[in-house]
Scaffold this motif. Sequence first.
Motif, PDB file in Angstrom:
ATOM      1  N   ALA A 141      51.660  24.365  52.885  1.00 24.83           N
ATOM      2  CA  ALA A 141      50.629  23.550  53.523  1.00 24.83           C
ATOM      3  C   ALA A 141      51.049  22.083  53.533  1.00 24.83           C
ATOM      4  O   ALA A 141      50.874  21.370  54.541  1.00 24.83           O
ATOM      5  CB  ALA A 141      49.302  23.710  52.786  1.00 24.83           C
ATOM      6  N   LYS A 142      51.634  21.620  52.445  1.00 26.61           N
ATOM      7  CA  LYS A 142      52.096  20.233  52.345  1.00 26.61           C
ATOM      8  C   LYS A 142      53.149  19.929  53.418  1.00 26.61           C
ATOM      9  O   LYS A 142      53.111  18.866  54.067  1.00 26.61           O
ATOM     10  CB  LYS A 142      52.670  19.989  50.949  1.00 26.61           C
ATOM     11  N   ILE A 143      54.070  20.866  53.610  1.00 20.95           N
ATOM     12  CA  ILE A 143      55.120  20.682  54.624  1.00 20.95           C
ATOM     13  C   ILE A 143      54.497  20.566  56.011  1.00 20.95           C
ATOM     14  O   ILE A 143      54.870  19.698  56.821  1.00 20.95           O
ATOM     15  CB  ILE A 143      56.126  21.850  54.569  1.00 20.95           C
ATOM     16  N   CYS A 144      53.526  21.437  56.294  1.00 25.25           N
ATOM     17  CA  CYS A 144      52.850  21.402  57.608  1.00 25.25           C
ATOM     18  C   CYS A 144      52.093  20.097  57.794  1.00 25.25           C
ATOM     19  O   CYS A 144      52.175  19.460  58.857  1.00 25.25           O
ATOM     20  CB  CYS A 144      51.891  22.590  57.729  1.00 25.25           C
ATOM     21  N   TYR A 145      51.352  19.695  56.777  1.00 25.30           N
ATOM     22  CA  TYR A 145      50.560  18.467  56.879  1.00 25.30           C
ATOM     23  C   TYR A 145      51.460  17.238  57.004  1.00 25.30           C
ATOM     24  O   TYR A 145      51.100  16.255  57.665  1.00 25.30           O
ATOM     25  CB  TYR A 145      49.643  18.315  55.664  1.00 25.30           C
ATOM     26  N   ASN A 146      52.608  17.291  56.365  1.00 22.63           N
ATOM     27  CA  ASN A 146      53.558  16.187  56.494  1.00 22.63           C
ATOM     28  C   ASN A 146      54.065  16.090  57.938  1.00 22.63           C
ATOM     29  O   ASN A 146      54.181  14.992  58.496  1.00 22.63           O
ATOM     30  CB  ASN A 146      54.726  16.388  55.532  1.00 22.63           C
TER      31      ASN A 146
END
Length: 814
Positions: free
Chosen positions: A784-789
Amino acid sequence: MLFLDDLQWSDSAALDVIHHILSNLRPGASCLFVGSYRSNKVSSDHAIFGLMDDLEADKVTTQKLMLEGIKCEDLNTLISDALCVFPRNTRRLSTLVHEKTEGNPFFFLEFLRSLVDRDLISYSLRQETWQWDEGKIGLENITDNVIFLLSRKMNVLSTEVQMALRVLSSFGIKVDEKIVHYLSCTEEYSGIMTGIEEAKSSGYISKIEEPYCCYAFVHDKVREAAYGLISDDERDGFHERLGMALINASKDDDEDATALTIVCQVNRSLTSIKQRSSSVRVQVSSLNYKAGIAAMKRSDYATATSYLGTTLQLLPNNHWESNYSLSLQAHMAIAKASYSIGDTDKAQAMLKLIFKHATCMKDKLDAYYLLVNLLHSQERGEEAYTICQNVLTQLGEKIPDYVTPEESKAMVQKTIALLHDFSEEKLLAMKEMDQTVQVVIKFYVLMSMVSFYLKPEVLPYMCLRSVKLTLENGTCKYSLVQIANVSFILCLQMNLSTVRTGCKIGAIAMSAMDRFECSDIKALVDLPYNMTVRVNMHPIQKCAEGLLKAFGFGIACGDNVSAFASATQYIRLSIIGGSRLTDLLHETDKYLSLVGHHNHTLTRTYLWTFRLTISTLIDKGANTYDGRHSKTDIFHKAVQSFWLGYNERCHHYIEKLFDNNNKCGRFNRLIATFYYGLNAFSLLRKGQLAASRLKQLPLEALTVLKDAEELSKWNFRNKVFLLEAELQSHRGNKDEARTAYAAAITSARASRFIHEQGLACECAGFHCKRVGDHNQARDFFNQAKICYNQWGSSMKVEFCNRQMNQLKKEAICR
């Protein structure tokens, strides 16, 4: 690939276009731009350096190359090869040439030619080799540019050649063969063709056949030297004589290009033109009007205002009486051109004069049409609506003061009934509508636009009346706009059958518009179709691209209202579609700057709201500054609250949004429904609000979104999967939940919804955490962090970091 030469002559407007093209390429698109300029022709404050800085600021990859003159060693190689002499024997000659020309290719070639012409380099038949006098060459007194050499050569040419060069240089780097033909028919320039042929033989000019036949100087320095044959004192008079000769020789030529060519000559000497007879002044005035209209066709409204201003300058003081038609046309054209470049004060001043001097209602219609657009853009909707109502009343139409919700629904059904067997074939087979009726529908189009913001309940009447007029009287381009507006109204409804009908009708309007080739109404049709109709069946990213194109169409034809509305809706769909937030913030700021220049307060109101949402999603609004909010504020407050995790607030705003008195449009409602269903699970876990009601919300949301999925799997399938995953998780069905989460993640990735891919990973992470699978939870939060980044939301990245840190602490405690 795009290559532009001589950027040193470009103005800031041209460079702004280049900047817009290169900084707004869509994902996956590529463009290689090469621009060249002469460093010795620009100062440190030239706009070209600002362009390079702006491109770098927009993260456009740039590379600067400095092209120096040819090195002395390489120049020696060229000279020795040309003279068939060993390099060691030409080294001193090459050094002299290099010192005087600094290795500039065109300069040293012309310098060598001049040395040959004056026998300072000559071929010896006796010794069968080239010879030169280094002493005399070293004493050659030349300036630091090639103009001196070329001018010296031109000054000894025959009178016919010099005359030809003077004439051609007055038109620029090249001139249409037709213009030369017109001049050759006059007594003063009858010998121009003889001079041109000699100039061609001498290598000063060449004839180009494509894309049109013209004569062109072989280099801009040659043109500069040729223009130098005309002294500064005689230039204005020379241009005036050329222009007047062309006026007399091209009387039967109605082409815009000819008019532009002529006014560029005669306008150099307006003071002298104003001293001529009234008939000549009116003749030149008419040509300037024609040139202004030609510039408007090219979307060059700034230049158009200059030509049109000259039109009025040359008319007599009593021009409203003596030249009524030209005065009316010129004032209207100035008003539109001024409006298109954001000079609303000048536009209104011109309109005021038209209303004062126009002799009948027919002559005021175009002025009223532009005035309504202007008032509407400045949020003066009541005035705009009243003008439309008054004009249509005078045209024989009766506009209801109020339409009840029941009457509005009935009108929608009547319109559907009228168009139940409507097809593109039937539309194209209709006769062309009478001009009088076309004007009526044109103002219904305008009134529909105003009523959408001011009195939406009246909009169905406008469309129904327009459809009836079309079916009874034939079709016109404005019929297509109203047909697109009908599809827009139908696609605002939640009923699936009605939406299908709307999509069908909208597709007919779009297809027919391509057949009609109506570029001036393309934005008017593209806007409602892409923002509300097409989005029900096609990928939201494609609809956003369509709106971006509509913005371009609107700006090109001076329809700023449709253009800026399209830009606003492009930002709206881009937010919903998960475009990169930082890029979107930058784009929004550019549009805000543009609408501010045009004093377009209506669009600015909406853009402020969208900017606040974007900024909130990035960093909780740290980059937000004061701005006005629009009537879509509740939807955006709901969006902001959902992503910030303010569950109770989100629930409150969506409940308010779904109130019958708060229309938000079908697509916004569907997105809100998705958030509504997901948000309900968060409230249930917190034990807040009435659980019995909350349990029903996800089920109701699923039903609605499954209907939407029937029309567009791309836009809604991932949302259905995620709601099903949350429902299975809430019911304790671990395996079914994992499967649905995986499907939601995969579907979001396939639809390029990076934000909703991150959301699905986040929800899956919380699910794994609830069932005790902390390792898998960490993996999901990291995904999720990668996507939000990638989405550009530092706020959500920090949220995921907190969740992973918490899991790490809990693992240590265990």
